[in-house]
Design an enzyme around this catalytic site. Structure first.
Site, mmCIF file in Angstrom:
data_model
loop_
_atom_site.group_PDB
_atom_site.id
_atom_site.type_symbol
_atom_site.label_atom_id
_atom_site.label_comp_id
_atom_site.label_asym_id
_atom_site.label_seq_id
_atom_site.Cartn_x
_atom_site.Cartn_y
_atom_site.Cartn_z
ATOM 1 N N GLU A 198 -6.562 -40.798 11.767
ATOM 2 C CA GLU A 198 -5.612 -40.025 12.149
ATOM 3 C C GLU A 198 -6.159 -38.622 12.524
ATOM 4 O O GLU A 198 -5.680 -37.892 13.652
ATOM 5 C CB GLU A 198 -4.398 -39.866 11.380
ATOM 6 C CG GLU A 198 -3.742 -41.209 10.800
ATOM 7 C CD GLU A 198 -2.808 -41.615 12.241
ATOM 8 O OE1 GLU A 198 -2.834 -40.856 13.113
ATOM 9 O OE2 GLU A 198 -2.193 -42.607 12.170
ATOM 10 N N ASP A 345 -5.264 -52.858 17.174
ATOM 11 C CA ASP A 345 -4.856 -52.242 18.439
ATOM 12 C C ASP A 345 -5.808 -51.420 19.197
ATOM 13 O O ASP A 345 -6.485 -51.920 19.910
ATOM 14 C CB ASP A 345 -3.440 -51.697 18.273
ATOM 15 C CG ASP A 345 -3.509 -50.488 17.522
ATOM 16 O OD1 ASP A 345 -4.319 -50.234 16.512
ATOM 17 O OD2 ASP A 345 -2.423 -49.790 17.554
ATOM 18 N N GLU A 457 3.848 -46.047 23.122
ATOM 19 C CA GLU A 457 3.043 -47.261 23.581
ATOM 20 C C GLU A 457 3.826 -47.987 24.784
ATOM 21 O O GLU A 457 3.275 -48.269 25.757
ATOM 22 C CB GLU A 457 2.854 -48.165 22.610
ATOM 23 C CG GLU A 457 1.525 -47.860 21.741
ATOM 24 C CD GLU A 457 2.258 -46.656 20.503
ATOM 25 O OE1 GLU A 457 1.266 -46.228 19.843
ATOM 26 O OE2 GLU A 457 3.534 -46.411 20.341
ATOM 27 N N THR A 543 -6.762 -43.056 23.028
ATOM 28 C CA THR A 543 -5.565 -43.550 22.178
ATOM 29 C C THR A 543 -4.359 -42.535 21.958
ATOM 30 O O THR A 543 -3.173 -43.259 21.669
ATOM 31 C CB THR A 543 -5.860 -44.515 20.834
ATOM 32 O OG1 THR A 543 -4.719 -45.472 20.680
ATOM 33 C CG2 THR A 543 -6.156 -43.681 19.625
#
Length: 916
Positions: A198, A345, A457, A543
């Site tokens: 993160e 992912d 997303e 991302t």
């Protein structure tokens, strides 16, 4: 590199002027004239006027028979519903005018101002905003939420995560002010344990994206002339503070690091972890490589490449899939389930994007091999289901998580448009059914885990698909996202996560990614290139949607490139092995192409389907008319019973006689094709020691593994104790206290099964898991069953229950006050002190059918149709007098067993007198 980046999933014919890069899958828009808006407006107006005219006619005419009114009403409802749904479907495919796009851009800017302004007003310099409390979330000052809090490092997370969003939204004054604040106020040497993953994607990525934007504005000469690469210097400092996490025998990073003390220091309070997720280890290359190439220090890119090498080498060679969790020391897989959602992912995402950003063919080759395996084993259009990496023909779970919503966007980058459209449409239908994407939902599109964290997303994939197809349908999807955020997530101090999409209750959190990603994708969706302050095609999104320049591919770092076995690549050659797939196959220049694919999934969840009567099964009973009143007919109709006079139909043969005054009763039961909801048996934690003595009962959820408490006649009794560490994700430090007792463990950091194994090893007699989501409770959030970790859980024999946060707080408060608290774990229906005579009241149709040869006079006695009513409601007895439903049990005993009408055809006589 220019050519290589150009090749990925596009072709020269698909680009504006044949000269723009398509790094991120941007495609030339198809003409908006394919669906002229004037035709839709005309149709809508005509439909509206026709509807009004029909209503007027019906209102002017007497209904005649009651049945005619009912039929007319149903016909009108059907026509109106069908017209409305047709109008909605047309609206979704209607092109959007420039004025409409401008309105939506302005609306998105207002929403961003509300969210960002609330953070700056109520929360800064805290990491995140608590939108319900209107204050900042400071780690250590709020109740611990487990691994969720590992994103917080006391480094003004939301400010840094939002920097490049301010530029994309053309808020350049606010950007310059935010950079000054970050340089002046943010410290990166805090004594805090943070998530490596993160912190990398949000903070390091945010600093790099902010630096790239600041440098660009400085070069233009209009702004940021004072800037001296301070954000880049901060990024280098943070990179060095993350590097100790890579000090493992395998090269895979630890999942956590102390920003001040690293890993090995006795003061670090971390370094005991042995596992990390695949995405956690495989989502470093973009930020670390960019940092190396911008700073000239190759060490960052070297470590990120090494981690990717290990994951590649540890793939299952037979299936070319990877698992979800891996041991960082020996490289063995801990969780072997494989999918494209949570835990994996962004590993796949970063292989593709590393090729685009760095120009290294190795990453594309690896991605292509993985992608072929995904499409072979995981993709079951429109579903994406987790499988076992060693036995990929077997699905390991019947639900999907919302993080996989990014995958259609990645497929656009790949050039595989058809499955991207299919999966995206499935996700859109789920949002129509539940307002937002639940955190997890079943293959039947029911809610598995109802939380919605304002994840971006789905908006991301919507943006990619619009840029790839130019289909205005995706603008309408974006419109629905904007409207639902305003309608269901907006609060006075920002936007709040939804605790459960079924209830609409809010959660006191607004994660930084909401500002970093959601508004960026939505604003870009409704914007033309000429309306942006930067050329968006010069950048690739991380991302976390931070912008890194593709020109970095020409800045070579002095690192050894990765190696992929040539034999493996050759063995997997197919349509996607090489770049630049056939545009005729994947991107046919046909405005109806995407719609043709979508139409097969438009009513996947049943929401939005035009009204059509469900198939029915019916039985018909001749019914003598002995003064049937209209209200009786209406009463029967409301129960699904329709009456047809037999003088209007013929009994038996077509030439048979007609019987005046005799009705045929038609009992209709709709046949539902949808599977039944999964039954969750409510459990309780009952406090039985003084001073509670069984009066305090906490509703709990069960587990799908461990001891089955429904088979334990008297439940499981024990004294409770808090586990240490409270998350129970490692060896239990207070094993002596836990032994023989029921342990309390906080949700988060690892799977329920892992916690249970550690506590079982410590000798616990049971486990009560407590939710780390502040304020969650069983009144507002439906119970769920805890699931295992994808592997066999037969070794776990402990009784396990789950308490939401509010109920868990009652239990921990009792423990703190009384120290010695004894509880009972058992199904709710068996709790101590519960009135066993209490029975649920249901509603049934009760019929008494005349036997063959029985005289009509006898058949007319006694009620043969009655409701079993709620307590205190009134029934009519056989003489027509009132009596309380509390007498129903004795009445049923007197009248004998009731008969439940079978859903198959049968005939008998039924007296109309029995209804009065």
């Amino acid at each position: 590199m220019e050519d290589k980046a150009f090749e990925v999933g596009t072709s020269p014919t698909a680009l504006d002027g044949g000269s723009q890069r398509a790094i991120r899958g941007t495609r030339r828009r198809m003409t908006d004239d394919a669906n002229p808006p004037s035709l839709l407006i005309l149709d809508k107006q005509q439909g509206s006027e026709a509807g009004k005219m029909d209503i007027g006619r019906l209102g002017d005419k007497p209904c005649g028979k009651l049945g005619l009114c009912f039929a007319a009403e149903m016909m009108l409802k059907t026509l109106l519903i069908t017209s409305l749904l047709s109008w909605v479907n047309c609206l979704e495919n209607q092109s959007m005018t420039p004025e409409e796009k401008t309105n939506f851009r302005n609306q998105i800017l207002e929403m961003f101002d509300h969210a960002y302004g609330s953070y700056m007003k109520y929360a800064y310099p805290a990491d995140e905003l608590m939108p319900l409390s209107c204050k900042g979330r400071v780690r250590g000052e709020e109740p611990n939420r487990g691994d969720i809090d590992d994103s917080l490092g006391k480094f003004s997370l939301t400010l840094i995560d939002t920097l490049d969003t301010l530029v994309v939204l053309n808020k350049l004054d606010e950007f310059e002010d935010a950079v000054r604040k970050a340089v002046r106020d943010v410290r990166l040497d805090n004594d805090v344990v943070v998530s490596v993953f993160e912190t990398n994607i949000r903070v390091l990525g945010g600093l790099l994206g902010g630096h790239v934007m600041a440098d660009l504005l400085r070069q233009r000469g209009e702004r940021m002339q004072w800037y001296r690469d301070e954000l880049l210097h901060m990024a280098v400092e943070l990179g060095h503070r993350l590097l100790p996490a890579f000090n493992t025998s395998s090269g895979l990073p630890y999942p956590k690091v102390n920003l001040r003390y690293g890993i090995l220091n006795p003061l670090s309070r971390t370094g005991t972890e042995s596992d990390t997720c695949t995405a956690c280890a495989g989502t470093m290359i973009l930020e670390f490589a960019a940092l190396s190439r911008l700073s000239g220090e190759s060490v960052f890119e070297e470590h990120a490449r090494k981690a990717l090498d290990v994951l590649w080498e540890r793939r299952q060679r037979g299936s070319d899939l990877v698992g979800t969790v891996i041991n960082i020391h020996n490289g063995e897989w801990v969780r072997k389930d494989s999918g494209v959602g949570a835990g994996i992912d962004s590993y796949y995402e970063y292989l593709m994007k590393a090729y685009i950003l760095l120009g290294d063919n190795t990453f594309l080759q690896r991605f292509n091999i993985h992608y072929s395996a995904i499409m072979k084993f995981i993709s079951q259009p429109p579903l994406l289901l987790n499988v076992h990496m060693h036995n990929p023909t077997v699905s390991v779970r019947s639900w999907m998580d919302s993080l996989l919503a990014f995958f259609p966007g990645l497929q656009v980058l790949t050039g595989d448009l058809k499955p991207a459209i299919e999966t995206h449409e499935m996700l859109y239908q789920v949002t129509k059914q539940h307002k937002f994407l639940p955190e997890a939902f079943t293959t039947e599109f029911r809610v598995h885990w109802g939380q919605h964290l304002l994840r971006p997303e789905f908006a991301e994939s919507t943006y990619y698909l619009y840029k790839a197809t130019g289909d205005p349908y995706y603008l309408r999807v974006g419109q629905s996202i904007v409207e639902k955020l305003n309608a269901f997530a907006r609060v006075p101090c920002g936007f709040a996560a939804v605790q459960d999409v079924r209830t609409g209750t809010h959660e006191d959190r607004m994660d930084s990614f909401f500002l970093a990603e959601m508004f960026k994708y939505l604003y870009l969706l409704f914007s033309e290139k000429s309306q942006l302050p930067i050329n968006i095609d010069d950048y690739i999104f991380t991302t976390e949607a931070h912008l890194l320049p593709v020109s970095l591919s020409t800045t070579q770092a002095s690192v050894q490139t990765n190696v992929t076995e040539d034999a493996a690549v050759a063995h997997h050659e197919d349509l996607f092995t090489h770049s630049c797939p056939s545009t005729e196959t994947l991107f046919p220049n046909n405005p109806s192409f995407a719609k043709t694919i979508r139409d097969g999934y438009k009513y996947l969840t049943g929401v939005g389907r035009a009204f059509t009567p469900l198939p029915v099964r019916e039985i018909e009973l001749p019914l003598h008319d002995n003064g049937m009143e209209p209200w009786n007919q209406e009463f029967l109709r409301s129960m699904g019973i329709s009456l047809t006079p037999l003088n209007d139909i013929t009994l038996g043969e077509p030439s048979g006689p007609k019987h005046k005054g005799v009705f045929r009763v038609k009992l209709v039961a709709e046949v539902s094709q949808s599977p039944e909801e999964e039954l969750v048996v409510a459990h309780v934690v009952q406090l039985i020691s003084p001073p509670f003595l069984g009066r305090t009962v906490l509703t709990a959820g069960p587990a799908k593994f461990g001891m089955d408490l429904t088979k334990q006649e008297h439940g499981v009794k024990g004294t409770i104790v808090k586990a240490s560490p409270y998350t129970a994700c490692g060896p239990i430090e207070n094993a002596a206290k836990v032994k023989g007792r029921i342990a309390l463990a906080l949700r988060g950091d690892c799977m329920f099964a892992a916690k249970a194994r550690w506590l079982q090893q410590a000798g616990a007699s049971g486990v009560i898991f407590i939710d780390h989501r502040e304020g969650s409770n069983s009144e507002e959030t439906p119970l769920f069953q805890m699931v295992g970790d994808g592997d066999s859980t037969e070794d776990i024999t402990l009784p396990l229950v789950f308490l939401f946060n509010r109920e868990g707080s009652v239990l921990t408060a009792a423990l703190e006050e009384h120290h010695n608290v004894e509880v009972l774990l058992l199904p709710k229906e068996r709790q101590l002190g519960k009135d066993k005579s209490e029975k649920p009241v249901s509603m049934n149709i009760k019929l008494r059918l005349r036997e063959e040869g029985e005289p009509e006079e006898r058949a007319a006695r006694g009620p043969t149709l009655e409701w079993v009513l709620e307590n205190k409601e009134v029934l009519l007895n056989e003489e027509g007098e009132e009596e309380l439903s509390g007498k129903q049990e004795s009445r049923q005993q007197q009248e004998g067993p009731e008969q439940i009408l079978p859903a198959e055809e049968t005939e008998s006589l039924w007296s109309a007198e029995d209804l009065s």
